[in-house]
Design an enzyme around this catalytic site. Sequence first.
Site, short mmCIF file in Angstrom:
data_model
loop_
_atom_site.label_atom_id
_atom_site.label_comp_id
_atom_site.label_asym_id
_atom_site.label_seq_id
_atom_site.Cartn_x
_atom_site.Cartn_y
_atom_site.Cartn_z
CE1 TYR A 167 19.48 -0.84 6.02
CE2 TYR A 167 18.87 1.01 4.59
CZ TYR A 167 19.27 0.52 5.83
OH TYR A 167 19.45 1.39 6.87
CB SER B 281 23.68 1.25 13.54
OG SER B 281 22.31 1.52 13.36
CE LYS C 49 7.16 4.55 15.05
NZ LYS C 49 7.38 3.11 14.96
CG HIS D 9 20.30 9.51 12.21
ND1 HIS D 9 20.77 9.72 10.94
CD2 HIS D 9 20.06 8.17 12.32
CE1 HIS D 9 20.83 8.55 10.31
NE2 HIS D 9 20.41 7.60 11.12
CD GLU E 50 26.96 4.07 7.86
OE1 GLU E 50 26.80 2.86 8.01
OE2 GLU E 50 26.32 4.94 8.47
CG ASP F 205 -1.79 1.16 1.39
OD1 ASP F 205 -1.61 2.13 0.63
OD2 ASP F 205 -2.66 1.13 2.28
CB THR G 173 14.96 3.21 5.10
OG1 THR G 173 15.70 1.97 5.16
CG2 THR G 173 13.59 2.99 5.69
CB CYS H 37 24.24 7.53 11.09
SG CYS H 37 23.51 6.41 9.91
P1 HMG Z 1 8.77 -3.01 7.72
O1 HMG Z 1 8.72 -4.36 8.29
O2 HMG Z 1 8.64 -2.91 6.27
O3 HMG Z 1 7.67 -2.05 8.21
O4 HMG Z 1 10.16 -2.35 8.21
P2 HMG Z 1 6.48 -2.20 9.26
O5 HMG Z 1 5.65 -3.36 8.90
O6 HMG Z 1 7.01 -2.11 10.65
O7 HMG Z 1 5.71 -0.87 8.93
C1 HMG Z 1 6.33 0.37 9.08
C2 HMG Z 1 5.25 1.35 9.56
O8 HMG Z 1 4.28 1.52 8.52
C3 HMG Z 1 4.45 0.86 10.78
O9 HMG Z 1 4.20 2.01 11.58
C4 HMG Z 1 3.15 0.39 10.18
O10 HMG Z 1 2.05 0.43 11.08
C5 HMG Z 1 2.97 1.41 9.07
P3 HMG Z 1 4.77 2.09 13.08
O11 HMG Z 1 4.25 0.93 13.83
O12 HMG Z 1 6.30 1.99 12.97
O13 HMG Z 1 4.33 3.41 13.56
N1 HMG Z 1 2.07 1.00 8.00
C6 HMG Z 1 1.17 1.82 7.42
N2 HMG Z 1 0.89 3.12 7.64
C7 HMG Z 1 -0.08 3.69 6.85
N3 HMG Z 1 -0.75 2.99 5.89
C8 HMG Z 1 -0.50 1.70 5.65
C9 HMG Z 1 0.51 1.05 6.44
N4 HMG Z 1 1.01 -0.20 6.45
C10 HMG Z 1 1.98 -0.23 7.42
N5 HMG Z 1 -1.16 1.04 4.70
C11 HMG Z 1 11.87 -0.83 8.87
C12 HMG Z 1 10.39 -1.00 8.51
C13 HMG Z 1 12.12 0.63 9.21
C14 HMG Z 1 12.21 -1.70 10.07
C15 HMG Z 1 12.73 -1.23 7.64
O14 HMG Z 1 12.46 -0.37 6.57
C16 HMG Z 1 14.22 -1.25 7.92
O15 HMG Z 1 14.77 -2.24 8.39
N6 HMG Z 1 14.96 -0.11 7.61
C17 HMG Z 1 16.38 0.00 7.84
C18 HMG Z 1 16.74 0.17 9.31
C19 HMG Z 1 16.50 1.56 9.85
O16 HMG Z 1 16.36 2.53 9.12
N7 HMG Z 1 16.51 1.70 11.20
C20 HMG Z 1 16.31 2.98 11.83
C21 HMG Z 1 16.98 3.05 13.19
S1 HMG Z 1 18.71 2.63 13.08
C22 HMG Z 1 19.46 4.06 12.42
O17 HMG Z 1 18.86 5.09 12.37
C23 HMG Z 1 20.86 3.91 11.93
C24 HMG Z 1 21.00 3.83 10.40
O18 HMG Z 1 20.80 5.10 9.83
C25 HMG Z 1 22.37 3.26 10.04
C26 HMG Z 1 23.61 3.92 10.61
O19 HMG Z 1 23.70 4.35 11.75
O20 HMG Z 1 24.60 3.91 9.87
C27 HMG Z 1 19.98 2.90 9.80
#
Ligand code: HMG
Length: 388
Positions: free
Chosen positions: A143, A307, A242, A233, A79, A29, A152, A111
């Site tokens: 990714y 991270s 959040k 970040h 990185e 969606d 992302t 990051c």
């Molecule tokens: P996912 O499994 O695809 O997503 O992974 P989900 O099922 O958890 O859904 C995401 C959100 O969309 C949820 O909202 C759902 O409810 C919502 P939340 O519960 O989070 O509030 N949703 C909807 N909303 C509206 N309409 C809809 C609908 N369907 C679902 N129809 C995940 C998401 C971010 C985990 C994934 O994309 C991922 O692994 N990303 C990479 C990791 C990441 O960015 N982590 C962030 C923290 S770590 C960080 O910041 C460091 C980093 O930058 C690296 C570094 O430091 O170098 C990553």
Amino acid sequence: MQVGIDQIGLFTPDKYVDMVDLANARKQDPNKFLVGIGQREMSVADITQDAVSMGINATLKFIDKIDKNKVGLLIFGTESSIDQSKSASLFVKTALKLKPEVRTFEVKEACFGLTAALMMARDFVRVHPEQTAIVIGSDIARYGVNTAGEVTQGAGSVAMLIKADPSILALNNGHSAYSEDINDFWRPNYSRTALVDGKYSTQVYLDFFKKTYTDYKKQKGLKTSDFDAITYHLPFTKMGMKANNIAIEGQDQATMIKLERSFAAAKQLSSRVGNIYTASLYMSLLSLLENGELPAGSLIGLFSYGSGAMAEFYSGKLVEGYEKQIDPTADQAMLDRRKKLTVKQYEDVFNTALLDPEDGLELTSDDEVGTWYFAGTKDHIRQYRVKE
Ligand code: HMG
């Protein structure tokens, strides 16, 4: 003496994918990507844009405005390193024609890298107030095609000049840091794409925010209502939202509105560029400066997260006349000039960029935004060129 950010420049490559197209292709969606993740577009780097070329292109945004002879330090946080030994900053130093006496190196902690560079630069300028420092964060978030993290991804760089009596943001003394040795996100040497425990990473991010924000306020005797904005970040904008919701929870109406508005301003660029790892927090800051209409003297909180994991909260005050150093129309134009790729085109560009070009093969760039590009390797030495 005040030390802080005097100049700031953003670069992102000239190709992007629309999140609605990506959602449709992945049978999701579109609102999951637009609202659930909070991303509208994602910049894509082709094989001719890497951490070095993007870092040069970001620094070019202000290099003609500064006295290059005064630059005594150049630190490159990334990185998305292009070499295990030689620093990315040496290529940048040559491209920018900085003096040979400059101290220059690369740093890494996911990051957090650009914040580490900024803090070292702040301390350097405090000791050598007649000198300045350039810090660069430059990354390609990868990714992989059809992974949960795909939505992302992103690519780009932010460069900043750190100086005494800065024109944009004076950094306040003190900070709150917190680290733990964990495995939420990492990239082994053998892999071009990151490995991630996605849900865990989002929990740790929020946990580290709570720890550092609470500690910082305690240390400095500050309340949430004292902040005019908090920047985060932003691996994706919902993540920052959040954290911002945690910050404003239980606050009075005026504080909530103020910090919600400032967050809305700070997420604009990220929602169109995606995650640019080291530079992401500073793209949020730039977005706030361009869209937030904050008066001079405003107190801005900054939350940096890398991270692995390492986090830091600190703050700065906006300097009188900071608006003169910011050019929102130029950044908007850069984003608007990007070419929209179909999902198939993005997949091809993405997968090609994962491979090293054959040594000796001269690459040409069709990037319409970047001045410098990666032209391939010659005798296994990376070549960077200026577009004709
Ligand atoms: P996912 O499994 O695809 O997503 O992974 P989900 O099922 O958890 O859904 C995401 C959100 O969309 C949820 O909202 C759902 O409810 C919502 P939340 O519960 O989070 O509030 N949703 C909807 N909303 C509206 N309409 C809809 C609908 N369907 C679902 N129809 C995940 C998401 C971010 C985990 C994934 O994309 C991922 O692994 N990303 C990479 C990791 C990441 O960015 N982590 C962030 C923290 S770590 C960080 O910041 C460091 C980093 O930058 C690296 C570094 O430091 O170098 C990553």
